[in-house]
Design a protein around this motif. Sequence first.
Motif, PDB file in Angstrom:
ATOM      1  N   VAL A  67      -7.875  -2.054  -0.263  1.00  0.00           N
ATOM      2  CA  VAL A  67      -6.482  -1.492  -0.029  1.00  0.00           C
ATOM      3  C   VAL A  67      -5.965  -1.345  -1.646  1.00  0.00           C
ATOM      4  CG1 VAL A  67      -5.747  -2.291   1.869  1.00  0.00           C
ATOM      5  CG2 VAL A  67      -5.103  -3.612  -0.049  1.00  0.00           C
ATOM      6  N   GLN A  68      -5.205  -0.326  -1.976  1.00  0.00           N
ATOM      7  CA  GLN A  68      -4.488  -0.005  -3.153  1.00  0.00           C
ATOM      8  C   GLN A  68      -3.084  -0.855  -3.218  1.00  0.00           C
ATOM      9  OE1 GLN A  68      -4.524   3.714  -4.991  1.00  0.00           O
ATOM     10  NE2 GLN A  68      -3.612   2.929  -7.097  1.00  0.00           N
ATOM     11  N   THR A  90       0.886  -1.167   0.058  1.00  0.00           N
ATOM     12  CA  THR A  90      -0.011   0.077  -0.149  1.00  0.00           C
ATOM     13  C   THR A  90       0.807   1.281   0.051  1.00  0.00           C
ATOM     14  OG1 THR A  90       0.005   0.334   2.192  1.00  0.00           O
ATOM     15  CG2 THR A  90      -1.679  -1.103   1.417  1.00  0.00           C
ATOM     16  N   ALA A 143      -8.684   1.941  -4.103  1.00  0.00           N
ATOM     17  CA  ALA A 143      -8.460   0.528  -3.616  1.00  0.00           C
ATOM     18  C   ALA A 143      -8.662  -0.481  -4.954  1.00  0.00           C
ATOM     19  CB  ALA A 143      -9.362   0.332  -2.719  1.00  0.00           C
TER      20      ALA A 143
END
Length: 277
Positions: free
Chosen positions: A232-233, A203, A223
């Motif tokens: 989450v990205q 992340t 994300a």
Amino acid sequence: MPTGEASGHDADALRVMTFNLPPAFARGPDRERTLAELVQREAPAVLSVQETWMKTRSASDDGGLFVSWPLRVLLEDSVGYALPRARPPETTIYRPVLGQVRLDSMRVHPLPPSGASDPRSRYTRTFFTWQGRPAVLYNVHLHTVGTRPWDLPGTAASLARWRTVLRTYRAGALHRADQARRIHRHIEQETRPVLLTGDFNSTPHQWAYRHLLQGLRAAGGGATFPAGWPLVQIDHVLVGPAWRVGSATVPGLDTTDFVSDHRPVVARVRWRDGYEE
């Protein structure tokens, strides 16, 4: 059919998509159609994919190659993507790049801990030309996060079970850090404008991502994982100082027909005003 350039005010933007596409995740006509429609709708001029693979043959074999399922769909005439003109012979490439702009060549580079022997532990550099100017795109897939607790045998919680989880998470973090250092050193030596794409397994708050970000800028997006309920990205597009970011989005996926456990990122970038080689 995508053209590689958007119309109107977006006509001078280079659309770049990064997408983790495991070959075993989704097969069959319905999902092939879903993938083709998604890519055609987003119309990236350059498409970086991870996990899917292609195997090149020797130069004496007319430069032939074998490609896995997602690549076969994207290379169909109806979708309209092409591989770089020059590719390393007799190797398996797990970080291919496809384009509707001129992709001049692709090179493969090993990463620790096993890149010398395992083609899955490597990254690619693709040299291409955009609006008459040369550039290079790094396509990476950093080391896995580690063993998930639900992947371990048995179901009962125990101290030994969590020790295993923490040990593999620590090992994964150290491998990602080593890989990020190697990639960053290479980027620092580039003379061409750089784009960095891929599945970082990190992340924006984690060390490997922050290290790779040095000297670059994040396109953003949102994300990307897991695809069904993104939290989450971990899939990113980073750009060097020659580029400016117009926008970045995470396209929606049909929840009844996923083609990946990730969502893609699509960034629109342009040459920075006043940029000269």
